[in-house]
Design a protein around this motif. Structure first.
Motif, PDB file in Angstrom:
ATOM      1  N   HIS A   1       0.843  -1.194   0.000  1.00  0.00           N
ATOM      2  CA  HIS A   1       0.000   0.000   0.000  1.00  0.00           C
ATOM      3  C   HIS A   1       0.880   1.246   0.000  1.00  0.00           C
ATOM      4  O   HIS A   1       1.582   1.525   0.966  1.00  0.00           O
ATOM      5  N   LEU A   2       0.829   1.961  -1.113  1.00  0.00           N
ATOM      6  CA  LEU A   2       1.582   3.205  -1.262  1.00  0.00           C
ATOM      7  C   LEU A   2       0.662   4.387  -1.062  1.00  0.00           C
ATOM      8  O   LEU A   2      -0.522   4.322  -1.399  1.00  0.00           O
ATOM      9  N   THR A   3       1.212   5.462  -0.536  1.00  0.00           N
ATOM     10  CA  THR A   3       0.499   6.731  -0.507  1.00  0.00           C
ATOM     11  C   THR A   3       1.314   7.733  -1.311  1.00  0.00           C
ATOM     12  O   THR A   3       2.544   7.652  -1.361  1.00  0.00           O
ATOM     13  N   PHE A   4       0.611   8.650  -1.959  1.00  0.00           N
ATOM     14  CA  PHE A   4       1.240   9.665  -2.788  1.00  0.00           C
ATOM     15  C   PHE A   4       0.846  11.036  -2.257  1.00  0.00           C
ATOM     16  O   PHE A   4      -0.285  11.230  -1.809  1.00  0.00           O
ATOM     17  N   ARG A   5       1.783  11.978  -2.336  1.00  0.00           N
ATOM     18  CA  ARG A   5       1.506  13.329  -1.873  1.00  0.00           C
ATOM     19  C   ARG A   5       2.465  14.313  -2.525  1.00  0.00           C
ATOM     20  O   ARG A   5       3.444  13.917  -3.173  1.00  0.00           O
TER      21      ARG A   5
ATOM     22  N   ALA B   1       6.196   9.131  -3.221  1.00  0.00           N
ATOM     23  CA  ALA B   1       5.463   7.922  -2.831  1.00  0.00           C
ATOM     24  C   ALA B   1       6.035   7.473  -1.495  1.00  0.00           C
ATOM     25  O   ALA B   1       7.255   7.510  -1.290  1.00  0.00           O
ATOM     26  N   GLU B   2       5.139   7.052  -0.601  1.00  0.00           N
ATOM     27  CA  GLU B   2       5.573   6.554   0.699  1.00  0.00           C
ATOM     28  C   GLU B   2       5.068   5.141   0.903  1.00  0.00           C
ATOM     29  O   GLU B   2       3.956   4.802   0.501  1.00  0.00           O
ATOM     30  N   TYR B   3       5.901   4.350   1.556  1.00  0.00           N
ATOM     31  CA  TYR B   3       5.536   3.011   1.961  1.00  0.00           C
ATOM     32  C   TYR B   3       5.881   2.905   3.439  1.00  0.00           C
ATOM     33  O   TYR B   3       7.030   3.150   3.839  1.00  0.00           O
TER      34      TYR B   3
END
Length: 164
Positions: A2-6, A48-50
């Motif tokens: 699950h990656l988040t983008f910001r 992108a963060e993991y």
């Protein structure tokens, strides 16, 4: 995974620099350059963060006088996360942002030996069902003592509809 983008922020500059350095492929610029990108271009620079840690980024901007074009300066993915489609996901995230609503072309420069970047951008053009024209942008003679390969300009587009 699950990656988040910001949006990239200036606080991300050192982490982005570390990823660039560790890839061994991208030109390593000063930490200051990445701080500036995060501070002054947060809507076109993304990370992108993991698990809360930056694992990939794009630095990009809208060139003055070219309102229909976004220029992608660098795309980097942490060595431990490469091959998982993060670069492709970052490009999609960037291109579907409001700031890219009027964008019809994506431009980037790639050194001839950087096959992973060439593959990423050619695949991006294919996925978005548009063209990819390659021309020389910066010939080797422009670099000090020929210490750098030529940089080829990849112009991808036109995009018919973004934000879909």
């Amino acid at each position: 995974m699950h990656l988040t983008f910001r949006n990239m922020t200036e606080q991300d500059g050192a982490d982005v620099w570390t990823i660039v350095k560790e890839t061994g492929v991208l030109d390593v610029n000063s930490v200051y350059a990445y701080l500036m990108m995060g501070k002054y271009f947060p809507h076109t620079c993304v990370v992108a963060e993991y698990n809360g840690k930056i694992c990939g980024f794009i630095t990009a901007f809208l060139p003055p006088g070219k309102p229909d074009t976004i220029f992608v300066w660098q795309v980097g993915v942490a060595n431990t996360q490469q091959g998982k489609g993060i670069g492709k996901s970052l490009l999609r995230f960037l291109m579907t942002r409001d700031v890219c609503r009027g964008v019809r072309f994506l431009e980037t420069t790639i050194s001839p030996s950087n096959r992973p970047s060439e593959s990423l951008f050619r695949g991006f053009a294919r996925d978005w069902k548009t063209g990819c024209r390659v021309t020389e942008c910066f010939p080797v003679e422009l670099f000090l003592d020929g210490a750098h390969e030529a940089e080829m300009l990849f112009r991808i587009g036109p995009f018919s509809q973004l934000n879909c």
